[in-house]
Design an enzyme around this catalytic site. Structure first.
Site, PDB file in Angstrom:
ATOM      1  N   PRO A   2       0.858  -1.193   0.000  1.00 10.79           N
ATOM      2  CA  PRO A   2       0.000   0.000   0.000  1.00 10.79           C
ATOM      3  C   PRO A   2       0.894   1.244   0.000  1.00 10.79           C
ATOM      4  O   PRO A   2       1.552   1.549   0.984  1.00 10.79           O
ATOM      5  CB  PRO A   2      -0.796  -0.110   1.305  1.00 10.79           C
ATOM      6  CG  PRO A   2      -0.426  -1.416   1.926  1.00 10.79           C
ATOM      7  CD  PRO A   2       0.859  -1.834   1.322  1.00 10.79           C
ATOM      8  N   GLU A   3       0.936   1.914  -1.138  1.00 11.25           N
ATOM      9  CA  GLU A   3       1.693   3.164  -1.256  1.00 11.25           C
ATOM     10  C   GLU A   3       0.673   4.306  -1.205  1.00 11.25           C
ATOM     11  O   GLU A   3      -0.493   4.066  -0.884  1.00 11.25           O
ATOM     12  CB  GLU A   3       2.499   3.167  -2.563  1.00 11.25           C
ATOM     13  CG  GLU A   3       3.423   1.956  -2.684  1.00 11.25           C
ATOM     14  CD  GLU A   3       4.221   1.916  -3.974  1.00 11.25           C
ATOM     15  OE1 GLU A   3       4.519   2.983  -4.527  1.00 11.25           O
ATOM     16  OE2 GLU A   3       4.531   0.809  -4.436  1.00 11.25           O
ATOM     17  N   LYS A  59       2.344   7.168   3.482  1.00  8.06           N
ATOM     18  CA  LYS A  59       1.654   5.881   3.569  1.00  8.06           C
ATOM     19  C   LYS A  59       1.035   5.675   4.944  1.00  8.06           C
ATOM     20  O   LYS A  59       0.602   4.572   5.265  1.00  8.06           O
ATOM     21  CB  LYS A  59       2.650   4.748   3.286  1.00  8.06           C
ATOM     22  CG  LYS A  59       3.400   4.884   1.970  1.00  8.06           C
ATOM     23  CD  LYS A  59       4.460   3.804   1.820  1.00  8.06           C
ATOM     24  CE  LYS A  59       5.412   4.113   0.684  1.00  8.06           C
ATOM     25  NZ  LYS A  59       6.552   3.177   0.640  1.00  8.06           N
ATOM     26  N   ARG A 121       1.466 -10.834   6.811  1.00  9.53           N
ATOM     27  CA  ARG A 121       2.847 -10.938   7.317  1.00  9.53           C
ATOM     28  C   ARG A 121       3.067 -10.320   8.693  1.00  9.53           C
ATOM     29  O   ARG A 121       4.174 -10.377   9.218  1.00  9.53           O
ATOM     30  CB  ARG A 121       3.803 -10.361   6.277  1.00  9.53           C
ATOM     31  CG  ARG A 121       3.871 -11.282   5.061  1.00  9.53           C
ATOM     32  CD  ARG A 121       4.778 -10.750   3.984  1.00  9.53           C
ATOM     33  NE  ARG A 121       6.167 -10.793   4.390  1.00  9.53           N
ATOM     34  CZ  ARG A 121       7.167 -10.421   3.600  1.00  9.53           C
ATOM     35  NH1 ARG A 121       6.913  -9.987   2.388  1.00  9.53           N
ATOM     36  NH2 ARG A 121       8.391 -10.479   4.020  1.00  9.53           N
ATOM     37  N   ARG A 274      16.496  -3.368  -3.411  1.00  7.45           N
ATOM     38  CA  ARG A 274      15.092  -3.368  -3.832  1.00  7.45           C
ATOM     39  C   ARG A 274      15.044  -3.446  -5.356  1.00  7.45           C
ATOM     40  O   ARG A 274      15.836  -2.795  -6.037  1.00  7.45           O
ATOM     41  CB  ARG A 274      14.389  -2.086  -3.373  1.00  7.45           C
ATOM     42  CG  ARG A 274      14.620  -1.722  -1.907  1.00  7.45           C
ATOM     43  CD  ARG A 274      13.810  -2.593  -0.974  1.00  7.45           C
ATOM     44  NE  ARG A 274      12.394  -2.538  -1.287  1.00  7.45           N
ATOM     45  CZ  ARG A 274      11.568  -1.556  -0.929  1.00  7.45           C
ATOM     46  NH1 ARG A 274      12.018  -0.550  -0.246  1.00  7.45           N
ATOM     47  NH2 ARG A 274      10.309  -1.595  -1.244  1.00  7.45           N
TER      48      ARG A 274
END
Length: 284
Positions: A2-3, A59, A121, A274
């Site tokens: 979720p950005e 965020k 998670r 990343r």
DNA sequence: AGTTGTGTTGAAGA
DNA sequence: ATCTTCAACACAAC
């Protein structure tokens, strides 16, 4: 995952669905997600408080409550906030999706409504703070200027770039302490749209390139908000539904496929551990 | 069946 | 300071 656009979608939905609702109780089977306070004290602090407003910075989600308290929720990678009422509990098929099944916290609200927090998670976090300390809190947490805020102008962006001349632009865009809201999906999309390679040093960027990156940031995030975010895999909104921006992705997770612009192969590499996706032909 | 990678970020180590 | 590595955790894909 979720950005900014995903969190924006969630926050605007929360303002439609739970503004003015009263928290009647709270349940959790994973209280270590609640930081700095025991579950009992947390429960006591929010019980019988009214939800006044949901707010987004980068965020981060802030739920302002009556009585001067604010909840800070960060969804991290797999957090979903699901709003349910009597009708949707029975009829909304989205809630049966596997990705929405990892409920670890529930806010019980007035009129049999619930706000349920699914988090596969279990990286998501919940903090409790005094509303009046929000500004100080944002500074302590090093949450930078929000990428869609009025405060984030081309002049502001340029100023931020000057402060980090040695940084690679692909890394800078991801740094929440500089600009907040851009994650791994949108940084690749923004740089592709701007025609700039991720490994360009900030000091090497021309004025024109700086402007292109700024404008691409606003354009892409705006469109992604309109399309209710990207559900490349896990993300879901407060009714458990997917977003639509995944259809618009030009480079993210499209390595080894043809560039939509020039048909050359899209590459993928690691930048500070990343993944980043780009086209060497369209980005200079 | 074990290994590797995953959208986030904070802390620890160099 | 600033960069790299690791850890939190669960699961899918290889």
């Amino acid at each position: 995952m979720p950005e900014l656009p995903e969190v924006e979608t969630i926050v605007s939905d929360l303002n439609k669905k739970i503004k003015n609702a009263t928290i009647t109780n709270f349940w959790s089977d994973f209280s270590s997600a609640i930081k700095g306070v025991t579950l009992a004290k947390f429960k006591q602090a929010i019980k019988n408080k009214k939800i006044l407003l949901a707010q987004r910075v980068g965020k981060n989600i802030f739920l302002h409550l009556s009585g001067g308290k604010t909840l800070h929720i960060h969804l991290r990678m797999t957090g979903h906030l699901l709003f349910k009422n009597n009708l949707s509990k029975k009829n909304n098929k989205n809630f049966q999706d596997k990705v929405n099944q990892y409920i670890h916290h529930i806010w019980y609200l007035s009129e049999n409504k619930t706000l349920e927090f699914s988090d596969l998670r279990k990286f998501a976090t919940i903090h409790l703070l005094e509303t009046i300390t929000l500004k100080k809190y944002l500074a302590e947490k090093k949450i930078g200027v929000d990428a869609m805020s009025a405060e984030f102008t081309l002049a502001k962006f340029t100023k931020l770039l000057i402060e980090k001349p040695q940084m690679l632009i692909g890394i800078l865009l991801l740094d929440q302490s500089i600009i907040s809201g851009i994650g791994n999906i949108y940084r690749s999309e923004i740089l592709f749209s701007a025609g700039v390679l991720p490994e360009r040093k900030v000091l090497s960027l021309t004025k024109v390139e700086q402007k292109k990156i700024f404008q691409a940031t606003r354009k892409i995030l705006q469109l992604a908000i309109k399309l209710r975010g990207t559900s490349d895999s896990d993300y879901r909104d407060t009714s458990g539904a997917s977003g639509n921006f995944q259809k618009m992705l030009q480079v993210y997770r499209r390595d080894k496929t043809a560039c939509p612009n020039c048909q050359k192969i899209i590459l993928r590499k690691k930048l500070a551990q990343r993944s980043i996706f780009y086209c060497v032909n369209c980005q200079k």
